[in-house]
Design a protein around this motif. Structure first.
Motif, PDB file in Angstrom:
ATOM      1  N   THR A 151     -35.828   4.382   2.887  1.00 28.68           N
ATOM      2  CA  THR A 151     -37.122   4.465   3.577  1.00 28.68           C
ATOM      3  C   THR A 151     -36.933   4.216   5.068  1.00 28.68           C
ATOM      4  OG1 THR A 151     -38.235   3.662   1.587  1.00 28.68           O
ATOM      5  CG2 THR A 151     -39.479   3.559   3.629  1.00 28.68           C
ATOM      6  N   GLU A 152     -36.106   3.208   5.406  1.00 32.45           N
ATOM      7  CA  GLU A 152     -35.816   2.946   6.822  1.00 32.45           C
ATOM      8  C   GLU A 152     -35.111   4.146   7.463  1.00 32.45           C
ATOM      9  OE1 GLU A 152     -33.553  -0.649   6.994  1.00 32.45           O
ATOM     10  OE2 GLU A 152     -35.223  -1.907   6.306  1.00 32.45           O
ATOM     11  N   THR A 202     -37.611   6.825   8.001  1.00 32.95           N
ATOM     12  CA  THR A 202     -38.441   6.528   9.172  1.00 32.95           C
ATOM     13  C   THR A 202     -37.674   6.833  10.451  1.00 32.95           C
ATOM     14  OG1 THR A 202     -39.528   4.781   7.910  1.00 32.95           O
ATOM     15  CG2 THR A 202     -39.806   4.730  10.292  1.00 32.95           C
ATOM     16  N   ARG A 248     -37.333  10.589  10.779  1.00 28.95           N
ATOM     17  CA  ARG A 248     -38.591  11.189  11.236  1.00 28.95           C
ATOM     18  C   ARG A 248     -38.790  10.947  12.722  1.00 28.95           C
ATOM     19  NH1 ARG A 248     -42.700   9.747   6.254  1.00 28.95           N
ATOM     20  NH2 ARG A 248     -42.044  11.467   4.905  1.00 28.95           N
ATOM     21  N   SER A 249     -38.456   9.712  13.156  1.00 29.59           N
ATOM     22  CA  SER A 249     -38.574   9.385  14.581  1.00 29.59           C
ATOM     23  C   SER A 249     -37.626  10.271  15.399  1.00 29.59           C
ATOM     24  CB  SER A 249     -38.250   7.911  14.797  1.00 29.59           C
ATOM     25  OG  SER A 249     -38.152   7.621  16.157  1.00 29.59           O
TER      26      SER A 249
END
Length: 183
Positions: free
Chosen positions: A62-63, A66, A69-70
């Motif tokens: 998940t990290e 994220t 995505r960033s």
């Protein structure tokens, strides 16, 4: 009664045997249950460890998602700004190309004008040389005519004839400044 007692004793011994058998079976089942319970508990502990590990992996993923995505958003923004810069550069390049073509056209026009002016200058120089030659020729002709007129005037003055007056008029015509000074 004795028979009944013997029968009862036989029943009791059968019951004792059955009881012993059931007790041994019960203890065997209890051992099996305890063993199964331990195995089940070990499996639960093992499964809980796997679940914890998977949850940690999910958190890590998940990290990473994220962060990805960033990064993707950042790369999208960079791509958009690069596309804008590219389109501006392309427009500038087109403008420069057009300006360069205009400059080349102006240069060609200036070359043509330069060649035309050089031709005109050559013609003008040739005309100047021709005019200078004509001037020299006319000056020589004028000097030659002047010397002839002076020679004629001198001959007439030497003759001392009655045409003195005409000789003076001719002389005045030849040298008008001398005549103005005399007057």
């Amino acid at each position: 009664m004795l028979e009944e007692l013997q029968r009862l004793q036989a029943h009791l011994s059968v019951l004792k045997t059955k009881l012993a058998h059931y007790e041994s079976e019960n203890s065997s089942l209890t051992e099996d249950k305890d063993s199964a319970s331990e195995q089940h508990h070990a499996q639960i502990v093992h499964k809980n460890g796997i679940i914890t590990q998977k949850q940690e992996e999910i958190e890590t993923l998940t990290e990473q998602l994220t962060e990805s995505r960033s990064q993707f958003q950042h790369l999208n923004n960079d791509a958009t700004s690069l596309a804008d810069r590219y389109s501006r550069l392309e427009k500038s390049c087109t403008d420069l190309k057009n300006r360069f073509q205009e400059i080349l056209a102006e240069r060609n026009e200036l070359r043509i004008i330069k060649e035309k002016m050089q031709n005109e200058q050559r013609h003008a120089q040739q005309e100047i040389q021709a005019l200078q030659q004509e001037r020299e020729r006319l000056l020589q002709k004028n000097e030659h005519a002047k010397t002839k007129v002076e020679a004629i005037i001198q001959r007439l003055a030497i003759l001392g004839t009655a045409q003195d007056q005409h000789a003076q008029e001719i002389q005045q015509l030849a040298h008008p400044t001398d005549a103005n000074e005399e007057v």
